[in-house]
Design an enzyme around this catalytic site. Structure first.
Site, mmCIF file in Angstrom:
data_model
loop_
_atom_site.group_PDB
_atom_site.id
_atom_site.type_symbol
_atom_site.label_atom_id
_atom_site.label_comp_id
_atom_site.label_asym_id
_atom_site.label_seq_id
_atom_site.Cartn_x
_atom_site.Cartn_y
_atom_site.Cartn_z
ATOM 1 N N MET A 13 -23.287 66.106 43.543
ATOM 2 C CA MET A 13 -24.425 67.502 43.210
ATOM 3 C C MET A 13 -24.299 66.829 41.134
ATOM 4 S SD MET A 13 -25.033 69.428 45.324
ATOM 5 C CE MET A 13 -25.296 71.074 44.003
ATOM 6 N N GLY A 14 -23.274 66.890 40.837
ATOM 7 C CA GLY A 14 -22.694 66.528 39.680
ATOM 8 C C GLY A 14 -24.035 65.299 38.988
ATOM 9 N N ARG A 33 -14.394 61.115 36.043
ATOM 10 C CA ARG A 33 -12.669 60.917 35.839
ATOM 11 C C ARG A 33 -12.526 59.311 36.402
ATOM 12 N NH1 ARG A 33 -8.470 63.652 40.609
ATOM 13 N NH2 ARG A 33 -9.716 62.427 41.970
ATOM 14 N N LYS A 75 -14.478 69.205 42.199
ATOM 15 C CA LYS A 75 -13.711 70.292 43.519
ATOM 16 C C LYS A 75 -13.063 71.840 43.061
ATOM 17 C CE LYS A 75 -11.186 68.787 47.424
ATOM 18 N NZ LYS A 75 -12.709 68.693 48.401
ATOM 19 N N ASN A 102 -18.189 75.659 43.327
ATOM 20 C CA ASN A 102 -17.877 76.735 44.040
ATOM 21 C C ASN A 102 -17.093 77.156 43.974
ATOM 22 O OD1 ASN A 102 -20.334 77.397 45.746
ATOM 23 N ND2 ASN A 102 -20.200 75.994 47.038
ATOM 24 N N SER A 128 -27.200 76.843 44.176
ATOM 25 C CA SER A 128 -27.018 76.632 45.468
ATOM 26 C C SER A 128 -28.619 76.152 45.336
ATOM 27 C CB SER A 128 -27.667 77.604 46.112
ATOM 28 O OG SER A 128 -28.347 77.981 47.925
ATOM 29 N N GLY A 129 -28.480 74.979 47.042
ATOM 30 C CA GLY A 129 -30.215 74.058 47.331
ATOM 31 C C GLY A 129 -29.342 72.659 47.658
ATOM 32 N N LYS A 182 -23.313 84.053 44.276
ATOM 33 C CA LYS A 182 -23.106 82.537 44.499
ATOM 34 C C LYS A 182 -22.492 83.032 46.396
ATOM 35 C CE LYS A 182 -24.118 78.802 46.479
ATOM 36 N NZ LYS A 182 -23.376 77.995 46.518
ATOM 37 N N ASN A 186 -24.318 82.951 49.836
ATOM 38 C CA ASN A 186 -23.934 82.095 51.039
ATOM 39 C C ASN A 186 -23.209 83.013 51.980
ATOM 40 O OD1 ASN A 186 -23.668 80.488 49.195
ATOM 41 N ND2 ASN A 186 -21.630 78.905 49.637
HETATM 42 P P1 NDP Z 1 -16.422 67.407 45.832
HETATM 43 O O1 NDP Z 1 -16.719 69.004 45.763
HETATM 44 O O2 NDP Z 1 -16.843 66.546 46.672
HETATM 45 O O3 NDP Z 1 -15.615 66.783 44.864
HETATM 46 C C1 NDP Z 1 -15.770 65.551 43.819
HETATM 47 C C2 NDP Z 1 -15.642 65.282 42.443
HETATM 48 O O4 NDP Z 1 -14.827 66.362 41.804
HETATM 49 C C3 NDP Z 1 -15.897 63.711 41.952
HETATM 50 O O5 NDP Z 1 -16.289 63.846 40.707
HETATM 51 C C4 NDP Z 1 -14.071 64.047 41.384
HETATM 52 O O6 NDP Z 1 -13.933 62.709 41.015
HETATM 53 C C5 NDP Z 1 -13.727 65.193 41.036
HETATM 54 N N1 NDP Z 1 -12.042 65.813 41.190
HETATM 55 C C6 NDP Z 1 -11.498 65.969 42.189
HETATM 56 N N2 NDP Z 1 -10.514 65.993 41.121
HETATM 57 C C7 NDP Z 1 -10.406 65.893 40.217
HETATM 58 C C8 NDP Z 1 -9.518 66.209 39.126
HETATM 59 N N3 NDP Z 1 -7.814 66.553 39.513
HETATM 60 N N4 NDP Z 1 -9.945 66.062 38.127
HETATM 61 C C9 NDP Z 1 -11.164 65.307 37.739
HETATM 62 N N5 NDP Z 1 -12.153 65.109 38.421
HETATM 63 C C10 NDP Z 1 -11.609 65.398 40.011
HETATM 64 O O7 NDP Z 1 -18.559 67.247 44.671
HETATM 65 P P2 NDP Z 1 -19.363 67.166 44.955
HETATM 66 O O8 NDP Z 1 -20.705 67.247 44.570
HETATM 67 O O9 NDP Z 1 -19.932 67.966 46.605
HETATM 68 O O10 NDP Z 1 -19.343 68.885 45.031
HETATM 69 C C11 NDP Z 1 -19.164 69.384 43.605
HETATM 70 C C12 NDP Z 1 -18.642 71.090 43.294
HETATM 71 O O11 NDP Z 1 -19.862 71.783 43.623
HETATM 72 C C13 NDP Z 1 -17.924 71.643 43.993
HETATM 73 O O12 NDP Z 1 -17.333 72.386 43.345
HETATM 74 C C14 NDP Z 1 -18.905 71.939 45.552
HETATM 75 O O13 NDP Z 1 -18.437 73.075 45.872
HETATM 76 C C15 NDP Z 1 -20.446 72.609 44.686
HETATM 77 N N6 NDP Z 1 -21.036 72.448 45.739
HETATM 78 C C16 NDP Z 1 -21.464 71.637 46.343
HETATM 79 C C17 NDP Z 1 -22.597 71.827 46.956
HETATM 80 C C18 NDP Z 1 -23.024 70.594 47.820
HETATM 81 O O14 NDP Z 1 -23.806 70.896 49.128
HETATM 82 N N7 NDP Z 1 -22.784 69.811 48.182
HETATM 83 C C19 NDP Z 1 -23.320 72.872 47.051
HETATM 84 C C20 NDP Z 1 -23.562 73.934 46.261
HETATM 85 C C21 NDP Z 1 -22.960 73.472 44.974
HETATM 86 P P3 NDP Z 1 -13.648 61.174 40.945
HETATM 87 O O15 NDP Z 1 -14.353 60.738 41.444
HETATM 88 O O16 NDP Z 1 -12.644 60.914 40.445
HETATM 89 O O17 NDP Z 1 -12.666 61.621 42.629
#
Ligand code: NDP
Length: 476
Positions: A13-14, A33, A75, A102, A128-129, A182, A186
């Protein structure tokens, strides 16, 4: 310091959000991280635009123009708090932290409070998306202060989806309002998916149609009132063939639906607010039932159906009945979701414009659909509309399919096909339009066993009957 916006958390996502910003001409500071994800973004997508990668949080923050705008996309839960704790000491007054994950809205309220005390803006934002939306234009639901939206809003609107040139992003309301909306989005998504699944099951059981045939029906439906992303992907999924077995893909997928929790949050909040969001609740429980393996095994072995063998005679009429029942049930689910938004908005002083929420859901997000225009129009006609179902357009559209809805729900019952969301939506419809409800009896029972008192239809006041004595009535 030259980056206009920063993204920390570069999982799917990011990374895609950062690329979206860059493609829109912004200089984007990026951080994760573990540095590997930052490096791979630059190596693989560096061409998208101007990125400023940093290995440390200090360098990342230092690379941002003031007031800094930092999008946190990690996360949800403890990880978000960990990142905020690391960021905050490095920021200065007026900087803006955007949580685009989320988060559960009470967490957002807590975080907003904590950062406000430090002179920082905290913007809990629904996005969303999925990954596709994040890259090409999501629906964005930002909360936080109106002041933060002045500088942040135009950037978010820029990268959001557009429908008829209108951005699918608007200021939602203070503190947790964005994440709340949001969450309801959902929840509605859960209801919409369940209703579509029930429609599929009805067509399968009633017509004995193949997945591919039903896929064609959905494709046809997608050209009318039901046109939406979810109907479109349903048509696609149903026509997909499993490469390994040659069977319809849907027939080789295990029938146990999972969930990440936003549906559950929505239902829990509906209970807290006392808003009947039966469509969302049935959808959430239907997923739970599908995953209740021991119960399903016991039920399959022991419970007789005592139902007919369904043989629909007029195929086209039946398909049209299912379509009308699906549309009506869907309107109920949305009507309930918008009631929930109204109730939370009143309780928290958020002043959420429901018509604007329907507008920003028209594109980018999972529930994007043609009929959201109708919802926006309904709230334009009356911003304080107490019941979306009772808007003139929806009374007409639902009324048109009422007989079909009743036929479908009763035929499903007679033939032993579970349609929890269709059936409860119809019951909601009949409940909310009823002249008089059996709630009167509930009140009488409550007074009988617990002296909980009741009100009368013919006089003001609160009353109690001495049930175990002489049954005289006294006024409380
Ligand atoms: P994830 O939810 O799988 O999270 C992974 C990311 O979180 C990595 O960049 C990881 O870093 C980082 N992270 C985890 N723990 C820590 C910590 N303790 N300190 C710092 N960084 C940490 O990634 P997504 O891209 O799937 O989702 C990101 C957000 O977007 C979530 O909140 C999710 O619910 C929301 N979202 C997701 C959607 C989707 O379709 N996937 C849609 C809409 C919202 P590292 O690489 O170092 O492990």
């Amino acid at each position: 310091a030259r980056a206009q916006i920063g993204v920390t958390g570069l999982a799917v996502m990011g990374r895609n959000l950062a690329r979206n910003f860059a493609r829109h001409g912004y200089t984007v500071a990026v951080h994760n991280r573990s540095y590997g994800k930052t490096q791979s973004l630059i190596a693989e997508n560096g061409d998208d635009g101007d990125f400023v990668p940093s290995e440390s949080m200090e360098d990342f923050v230092a690379s941002l123009e003031r007031p800094r705008k930092v999008v946190v996309m990690v996360k949800a839960g403890a990880a978000t708090d960990a990142v905020i704790d690391e960021l905050v000491p490095l920021l200065e007054e007026g900087d803006i932290v955007v949580d685009a994950g989320n988060a559960h809205f009470p967490d957002t309220i807590r975080r907003e409070n904590a950062l406000r005390e430090k002179g920082l803006h905290f913007v809990g934002t629904g996005v969303s998306g999925g990954e596709e939306g994040a890259l090409n234009g999501p629906s964005i639901m930002p909360g936080g202060t109106a002041e933060s939206y002045e500088s942040l809003g135009p950037i978010l609107e820029d990268i959001s989806a557009k429908v008829d040139g209108v951005p699918c992003c608007t200021y939602v309301g203070p503190d947790g309002a964005g994440h709340f909306v949001k969450m309801v989005h959902n929840g509605i998504e859960y209801a919409d998916m369940q209703l579509i699944a029930e429609a599929y099951d009805l067509l399968k059981q009633g017509l004995g149609a193949s997945a591919a045939e039903i896929g064609q029906i959905f494709a046809e439906w997608n050209t009318g009132d039901l046109e939406s992303f979810l109907i479109e992907i349903t048509a696609d999924v149903l026509q997909h063939v499993d490469a390994e077995t040659g069977s319809a893909f849907v027939d080789v997928v295990l029938d146990q639906a999972e969930q990440k929790g936003t549906g559950r949050w929505t239902v829990q909040n509906g209970l807290d607010l006392g808003v009947p969001i039966t469509g969302i609740a049935e959808a959430t429980f239907a997923r739970a039932l599908s995953g209740s393996v021991p119960q399903r095994e016991a039920g399959r072995a022991a419970l007789p159906a005592d139902a007919g063998t369904w043989a629909v005679e007029d195929r086209d009429a039946f398909v049209e009945d299912v379509r009308l029942a699906l549309f009506a049930s869907k309107v109920v689910a949305y009507s309930q979701g918008f009631d929930q938004i109204a109730a939370a908005s009143a309780e928290n002083g958020w002043d959420i414009d429901r018509g604007a929420m329907a507008r920003i859901w028209r594109g980018g997000c999972i529930i994007r659909a043609r009929f959201l225009n109708r919802i926006t129009e309904a709230y334009e006609r009356d911003a304080e509309l107490p019941l979306l179902l009772a808007d003139e357009y929806f009374t007409g559209a639902v009324g048109n399919g009422l007989a079909a809805w009743r036929r479908i729900v009763s035929q499903a019952a007679l033939n032993g096909v579970p349609v929890p969301a269709f059936a409860s939506s119809l019951s909601y419809y009949d409940g909310v339009r009823a002249e008089r409800l059996p709630a009167a009896l509930i009140q009488a029972q409550r007074d009988f066993f617990g002296a909980h008192t009741y009100k009368r239809v013919d006089r003001e006041g609160t009353f109690h009957t001495e049930w175990s004595l002489d049954r005289s009535e006294s006024q409380a």
